[in-house]
Design a protein around this motif. Structure first.
Motif, mmCIF file in Angstrom:
data_model
loop_
_atom_site.group_PDB
_atom_site.id
_atom_site.type_symbol
_atom_site.label_atom_id
_atom_site.label_comp_id
_atom_site.label_asym_id
_atom_site.label_seq_id
_atom_site.Cartn_x
_atom_site.Cartn_y
_atom_site.Cartn_z
ATOM 1 N N ARG A 1 -18.994 6.244 14.801
ATOM 2 C CA ARG A 1 -18.886 4.787 14.743
ATOM 3 C C ARG A 1 -18.021 4.230 15.869
ATOM 4 N NH1 ARG A 1 -15.944 0.489 12.820
ATOM 5 N NH2 ARG A 1 -17.161 -1.224 11.923
ATOM 6 N N PRO A 2 -16.872 4.856 16.236
ATOM 7 C CA PRO A 2 -16.092 4.319 17.350
ATOM 8 C C PRO A 2 -16.883 4.234 18.660
ATOM 9 C CG PRO A 2 -14.774 5.868 16.094
ATOM 10 C CD PRO A 2 -16.174 5.984 15.580
ATOM 11 N N ARG A 3 -17.688 5.241 18.937
ATOM 12 C CA ARG A 3 -18.513 5.222 20.145
ATOM 13 C C ARG A 3 -19.516 4.068 20.085
ATOM 14 N NH1 ARG A 3 -20.409 9.093 23.992
ATOM 15 N NH2 ARG A 3 -22.496 8.568 24.768
ATOM 16 N N LYS A 4 -20.117 3.860 18.898
ATOM 17 C CA LYS A 4 -21.082 2.763 18.750
ATOM 18 C C LYS A 4 -20.402 1.406 18.936
ATOM 19 C CE LYS A 4 -24.253 5.254 15.696
ATOM 20 N NZ LYS A 4 -24.804 5.362 14.306
ATOM 21 N N VAL A 5 -19.141 1.302 18.520
ATOM 22 C CA VAL A 5 -18.410 0.050 18.733
ATOM 23 C C VAL A 5 -18.193 -0.181 20.224
ATOM 24 C CG1 VAL A 5 -16.184 -1.096 18.399
ATOM 25 C CG2 VAL A 5 -17.294 0.054 16.484
ATOM 26 N N ILE A 6 -17.776 0.859 20.947
ATOM 27 C CA ILE A 6 -17.569 0.732 22.391
ATOM 28 C C ILE A 6 -18.859 0.311 23.084
ATOM 29 C CG2 ILE A 6 -17.033 2.040 24.499
ATOM 30 C CD1 ILE A 6 -15.192 3.804 22.666
ATOM 31 N N LEU A 7 -19.980 0.832 22.609
ATOM 32 C CA LEU A 7 -21.275 0.551 23.234
ATOM 33 C C LEU A 7 -22.070 -0.511 22.464
ATOM 34 C CD1 LEU A 7 -22.338 4.209 24.168
ATOM 35 C CD2 LEU A 7 -21.119 2.518 25.563
ATOM 36 N N GLY A 8 -21.379 -1.356 21.724
ATOM 37 C CA GLY A 8 -22.067 -2.444 21.027
ATOM 38 C C GLY A 8 -22.766 -3.358 22.016
ATOM 39 N N PRO A 9 -24.076 -3.522 21.924
ATOM 40 C CA PRO A 9 -24.823 -4.265 22.957
ATOM 41 C C PRO A 9 -24.498 -5.746 23.027
ATOM 42 C CG PRO A 9 -26.239 -3.745 21.093
ATOM 43 C CD PRO A 9 -24.959 -2.998 20.875
ATOM 44 N N HIS A 10 -23.975 -6.327 21.953
ATOM 45 C CA HIS A 10 -23.741 -7.772 21.931
ATOM 46 C C HIS A 10 -22.288 -8.148 22.207
ATOM 47 C CE1 HIS A 10 -27.802 -8.076 20.506
ATOM 48 N NE2 HIS A 10 -27.534 -7.378 19.416
ATOM 49 N N HIS A 11 -21.420 -7.181 22.453
ATOM 50 C CA HIS A 11 -20.034 -7.516 22.767
ATOM 51 C C HIS A 11 -19.942 -8.200 24.130
ATOM 52 C CE1 HIS A 11 -18.939 -5.367 19.284
ATOM 53 N NE2 HIS A 11 -18.924 -4.153 19.785
ATOM 54 N N THR A 12 -19.070 -9.173 24.228
ATOM 55 C CA THR A 12 -18.841 -9.875 25.496
ATOM 56 C C THR A 12 -17.401 -9.738 25.979
ATOM 57 O OG1 THR A 12 -18.319 -11.947 24.336
ATOM 58 C CG2 THR A 12 -20.623 -11.595 24.968
ATOM 59 N N HIS A 13 -16.458 -9.486 25.060
ATOM 60 C CA HIS A 13 -15.038 -9.424 25.400
ATOM 61 C C HIS A 13 -14.372 -8.299 24.606
ATOM 62 C CE1 HIS A 13 -16.132 -13.479 26.686
ATOM 63 N NE2 HIS A 13 -15.039 -13.493 27.429
ATOM 64 N N VAL A 14 -13.150 -7.972 25.020
ATOM 65 C CA VAL A 14 -12.368 -6.957 24.316
ATOM 66 C C VAL A 14 -10.887 -7.241 24.528
ATOM 67 C CG1 VAL A 14 -12.295 -5.337 26.271
ATOM 68 C CG2 VAL A 14 -12.098 -4.461 23.925
ATOM 69 N N GLY A 15 -10.085 -6.892 23.518
ATOM 70 C CA GLY A 15 -8.633 -6.937 23.634
ATOM 71 C C GLY A 15 -8.067 -5.583 23.270
ATOM 72 N N PHE A 16 -6.971 -5.195 23.935
ATOM 73 C CA PHE A 16 -6.347 -3.897 23.684
ATOM 74 C C PHE A 16 -4.919 -4.098 23.194
ATOM 75 C CE2 PHE A 16 -9.419 -3.129 27.128
ATOM 76 C CZ PHE A 16 -10.212 -2.150 26.539
ATOM 77 N N GLY A 17 -4.593 -3.477 22.075
ATOM 78 C CA GLY A 17 -3.236 -3.502 21.555
ATOM 79 C C GLY A 17 -2.604 -2.130 21.677
ATOM 80 N N ILE A 18 -1.432 -2.049 22.305
ATOM 81 C CA ILE A 18 -0.716 -0.790 22.486
ATOM 82 C C ILE A 18 0.685 -0.956 21.909
ATOM 83 C CG2 ILE A 18 0.007 0.981 24.135
ATOM 84 C CD1 ILE A 18 -2.973 0.437 24.238
ATOM 85 N N ALA A 19 1.156 0.011 21.133
ATOM 86 C CA ALA A 19 2.514 -0.040 20.592
ATOM 87 C C ALA A 19 3.098 1.362 20.530
ATOM 88 C CB ALA A 19 2.529 -0.668 19.202
ATOM 89 N N VAL A 20 4.381 1.458 20.863
ATOM 90 C CA VAL A 20 5.112 2.715 20.774
ATOM 91 C C VAL A 20 6.359 2.479 19.949
ATOM 92 C CG1 VAL A 20 6.302 4.527 22.047
ATOM 93 C CG2 VAL A 20 4.281 3.450 23.038
ATOM 94 N N ASP A 21 6.587 3.324 18.950
ATOM 95 C CA ASP A 21 7.808 3.259 18.157
ATOM 96 C C ASP A 21 8.289 4.677 17.908
ATOM 97 O OD1 ASP A 21 9.702 1.560 16.461
ATOM 98 O OD2 ASP A 21 8.996 3.024 14.991
ATOM 99 N N GLU A 22 9.506 4.978 18.393
ATOM 100 C CA GLU A 22 10.017 6.342 18.344
ATOM 101 C C GLU A 22 8.978 7.276 18.961
ATOM 102 O OE1 GLU A 22 11.355 7.142 14.372
ATOM 103 O OE2 GLU A 22 13.031 5.730 14.535
ATOM 104 N N SER A 23 8.465 8.237 18.214
ATOM 105 C CA SER A 23 7.504 9.177 18.801
ATOM 106 C C SER A 23 6.060 8.849 18.432
ATOM 107 C CB SER A 23 7.831 10.602 18.343
ATOM 108 O OG SER A 23 7.712 10.701 16.933
ATOM 109 N N ARG A 24 5.798 7.602 18.046
ATOM 110 C CA ARG A 24 4.468 7.229 17.567
ATOM 111 C C ARG A 24 3.801 6.263 18.548
ATOM 112 N NH1 ARG A 24 7.891 7.254 13.382
ATOM 113 N NH2 ARG A 24 8.329 5.030 13.613
ATOM 114 N N LEU A 25 2.585 6.603 18.951
ATOM 115 C CA LEU A 25 1.768 5.760 19.820
ATOM 116 C C LEU A 25 0.553 5.287 19.029
ATOM 117 C CD1 LEU A 25 0.731 4.602 22.548
ATOM 118 C CD2 LEU A 25 -0.169 6.904 23.047
ATOM 119 N N ARG A 26 0.306 3.989 19.053
ATOM 120 C CA ARG A 26 -0.857 3.421 18.377
ATOM 121 C C ARG A 26 -1.643 2.553 19.355
ATOM 122 N NH1 ARG A 26 0.773 6.811 15.605
ATOM 123 N NH2 ARG A 26 1.251 6.785 13.368
#
Length: 304
Positions: A142-167
């Motif tokens: 499913r994640p791959r299908k989301v990346i290759l969704g044919p009707h998507h026009t935009h994307v936003g990226f959220g990055i967060a680091v807390d102690e030793s955790r990356l999200r």
């Protein structure tokens, strides 16, 4: 050995490097620049993957990035990885209640127990997180299908680091419809009107769904730490385009969605349950009569 990004996409391991960024050692300006570079790198990777699949490129969206970043911070500080937040909201809830009206799809990825103080390692690890999503194989693709969704026009990226955790959060958006301001709260059983316009004249409204689900409850952290996929509600009422008399649908009814030649549309929304909950209004559009319709809006209204 230096890799081009295309070579990296073909050869990178899905395992994560051992990294940890001590954010306190960087100025605010340096941090903003670092995260801007990470988002630009992820956007380039996404668009190379979409180009290979012969799909149109997506553009960076600042609002989607803000919504995605808040969820990434929630996951990093809460020590979990889930499409649900600690408030019990799902991705389309978060986007809509923040003020968005477009249809969205979300990917999330996470890394824990990492140790390094170098910015370049954070850039590498976010790239690995994305590649892990892109390389998922059926039936977990499913994640791959989301990346290759044919009707998507935009994307936003959220990055967060807390102690030793990356999200990391990837929030894909389909921008085809502009809605006039919509109230996000109402009383159960009430009625409101929604109106808007299709931005591309090649598309037309197919139908509208008004979907209900109970008010969310804040889940236990143990529940959030068990990964699960999300979906739109299944308890839905379908609204159809108005047809002139003497024509009717098989119900029989004449439909309630009014369409103008300019692409503008309007329709009433009945909050059909007399109990608290969240209603999600989904405008489905299509390009040709034979094409499959797809969601162009996901507007959430809290009824209580």
């Amino acid at each position: 050995m230096k890799f081009s990004r295309r070579t990296f996409l073909q050869s990178a391991s899905v395992s994560l490097g051992a990294t940890f960024l001590d954010l306190r050692s960087y100025s605010q300006a340096d941090l903003e620049q670092t995260f801007a570079e990470i988002r630009a790198n992820l956007l380039e990777m996404v668009n190379e993957e979409r180009e290979v699949a012969k799909l149109p490129a997506v553009a960076m969206d600042e609002f989607a990035t803000q919504v995605a970043t808040k969820h990434a911070i929630d996951m990093a500080t809460g020590q979990f990885a889930s499409h649900w937040g600690r408030d019990g909201l799902k991705p389309y809830h978060r986007y809509s209640f923040a003020g968005g009206t477009d249809a969205t799809q979300e990917n999330i990825s996470a890394a824990d127990n990492t140790w390094s103080g170098k910015v370049r390692d954070l850039k590498q690890d976010t790239a690995y997180l994305h590649v892990r999503l892109y390389q998922e194989a059926p039936p977990y693709d499913r994640p791959r299908k989301v990346i290759l969704g044919p009707h998507h026009t935009h994307v936003g990226f959220g990055i967060a680091v807390d102690e030793s955790r990356l999200r990391m959060v990837e929030l894909f958006v389909a921008k085809y419809v502009k809605l006039r301001p919509v109230k996000r709260s109402a009383k159960p059983g009430s009625q409101l009107f929604i109106s808007g316009k299709i931005l591309d004249h090649r598309y037309e409204v197919s139908h509208v769904e008004v979907c209900y689900e109970p008010l969310p409850q804040a889940p236990e952290l143990s529940w959030l730490r068990q990964f699960r996929s999300y979906s739109l509600p299944r308890d839905c009422a379908v609204l159809q385009k108005r047809v002139p008399p003497p024509f009717t649908y098989s119900d029989p009814n004449r439909g309630v969605i009014d369409i103008l030649p300019s692409g503008s549309f309007s329709f009433p929304v009945k909050l059909f349950r007399h109990e608290p909950g969240i209603y999600t209004v989904i405008v489905w559009i299509k390009r040709e009569r034979t094409d499959n319709a797809f969601p162009a809006s996901e507007v959430c209204i809290r009824a209580e």
